[in-house]
Design a protein around this motif. Structure first.
Motif, PDB file in Angstrom:
ATOM      1  N   GLU A  99     102.239  54.106  63.669  1.00 27.01           N
ATOM      2  CA  GLU A  99     101.909  54.933  62.505  1.00 27.01           C
ATOM      3  C   GLU A  99     102.192  54.275  61.167  1.00 27.01           C
ATOM      4  N   TYR A 100     103.226  53.399  61.125  1.00 22.65           N
ATOM      5  CA  TYR A 100     103.713  52.955  59.821  1.00 22.65           C
ATOM      6  C   TYR A 100     103.865  51.438  59.733  1.00 22.65           C
ATOM      7  N   VAL A 101     103.569  50.907  58.543  1.00 21.70           N
ATOM      8  CA  VAL A 101     103.894  49.525  58.182  1.00 21.70           C
ATOM      9  C   VAL A 101     104.777  49.591  56.950  1.00 21.70           C
ATOM     10  N   ASN A 102     105.970  49.032  57.078  1.00 19.08           N
ATOM     11  CA  ASN A 102     106.992  49.122  56.036  1.00 19.08           C
ATOM     12  C   ASN A 102     107.017  47.836  55.214  1.00 19.08           C
ATOM     13  N   VAL A 103     107.125  47.970  53.885  1.00 20.89           N
ATOM     14  CA  VAL A 103     107.123  46.786  53.024  1.00 20.89           C
ATOM     15  C   VAL A 103     108.047  46.993  51.834  1.00 20.89           C
ATOM     16  N   HIS A 104     108.705  45.912  51.419  1.00 20.08           N
ATOM     17  CA  HIS A 104     109.453  45.898  50.169  1.00 20.08           C
ATOM     18  C   HIS A 104     108.486  45.561  49.041  1.00 20.08           C
ATOM     19  N   LEU A 105     108.737  46.088  47.853  1.00 21.09           N
ATOM     20  CA  LEU A 105     107.861  45.778  46.726  1.00 21.09           C
ATOM     21  C   LEU A 105     107.931  44.298  46.348  1.00 21.09           C
ATOM     22  N   GLY A 106     109.118  43.716  46.440  1.00 22.28           N
ATOM     23  CA  GLY A 106     109.287  42.315  46.062  1.00 22.28           C
ATOM     24  C   GLY A 106     109.849  42.174  44.655  1.00 22.28           C
ATOM     25  N   ALA A 107     109.766  40.949  44.119  1.00 19.38           N
ATOM     26  CA  ALA A 107     110.368  40.606  42.830  1.00 19.38           C
ATOM     27  C   ALA A 107     109.296  40.307  41.796  1.00 19.38           C
ATOM     28  N   HIS A 108     109.532  40.755  40.568  1.00 16.74           N
ATOM     29  CA  HIS A 108     108.522  40.515  39.524  1.00 16.74           C
ATOM     30  C   HIS A 108     108.601  39.103  38.955  1.00 16.74           C
TER      31      HIS A 108
END
Length: 278
Positions: A102-111
């Motif tokens: 159902e889900y794929v999890n992700v961090h936004l990351g660094a700008h």
């Protein structure tokens, strides 16, 4: 019903993750579709995928989450890294579709210099480029917020949702939230944090919790996980999180360490011990 499980290995075939999860006495879980340290597309054998689907149904294990590669950075201003991140995420949501995950999890990351607003814009527009299959949802995970990483503040999560056309939901990591300054070490702190999350993001869009204790103090932005109830969030905070009336139906996925003779099985059992009705 309490849904609790842990991150499981797909070594030898993705179907093996189900057997591993049952060994932990878990009934939900998380996997990497490939090594998270390299740029690599999932290599999932269709027969193994069918075995995974069948075994998950047979043992009642779910929901499952695919955690994206650690290299993915949706906030980046660098064109090459942005392209690789989008392509990697597309491969992950396609793998989730194949596996009925159902889900794929992700961090936004660094700008990395684009600034907070610019980084959040970059993340939203990167998500816009994904073609997510029906039945799959991208989860944005809360972050510990070190350096220029975004997602440590609940406002970051809400802003990306506002700016993207993709229907996203969220994963709250308790150790990350604690590191980012949300003090969940007491029942009062848990109540305040959950209320703030609901006000800023909305509990209706909280699909998963990474239930991890922390080896570092609140607000340090240091991300190092501890066994449930044995870190600086502690037993009182963990108990309050596990039993909060608004969180009781949210799946709990453990990313706790294997050390001191304790692993995922010990931590799953610890969660059950702390749950009032178990």
């Amino acid at each position: 019903m309490l849904r609790v499980g842990a991150h499981a290995s797909i070594a030898g075939g993705v179907h093996n993750a189900v057997d591993e999860q049952t060994e932990y006495a878990g009934n939900c879980g998380q996997i990497f579709s490939h090594s998270p340290q390299v740029w690599q597309d999932p290599n999932i054998d269709p027969d193994n995928a069918a075995q995974f689907r069948d075994a998950s149904a047979e043992h009642g294990v779910g929901p499952w989450v695919i955690h994206s590669s650690y290299l993915v950075n949706l906030c980046t201003p660098k064109d090459d890294l942005r392209r690789k991140s989008i392509d990697s995420m597309q491969a992950e949501v396609d793998a989730a579709d194949l596996l009925d995950i159902e889900y794929v999890n992700v961090h936004l990351g660094a700008h990395t210099g684009a600034g907070v607003d610019g980084g959040l814009d970059n993340a939203a527009s990167a998500l816009d480029e994904l073609d997510v299959p029906d039945g799959v949802t991208v989860l944005i995970e809360s972050d510990a917020g070190s350096g220029t990483k975004l997602g440590g503040q609940f406002e970051h999560l809400a802003t990306v949702r506002e700016r993207t056309s993709l229907d996203v939901e969220f994963c709250l990591d308790t150790a990350h939230a604690f590191a980012a300054g949300y003090d969940v070490s007491t029942p009062e702190g848990v109540a305040e944090t959950v209320a703030e999350f609901d006000d800023v993001v909305g509990l209706d869009d909280l699909a998963c919790i990474h239930l991890n204790d922390s080896k570092h103090e609140c607000g340090t932005n240091k991300d190092e996980h501890a066994h449930v109830g044995e870190g600086l969030i502690g037993e009182d905070g963990m108990r309050a999180l596990i039993n909060h009336e608004e969180l009781r139906d949210v799946p709990l996925v453990l990313e706790t360490p294997t050390e001191d003779g304790k692993g995922f099985e010990w931590n799953v059992e610890r969660v059950r011990e702390l749950r009032d009705d178990e």
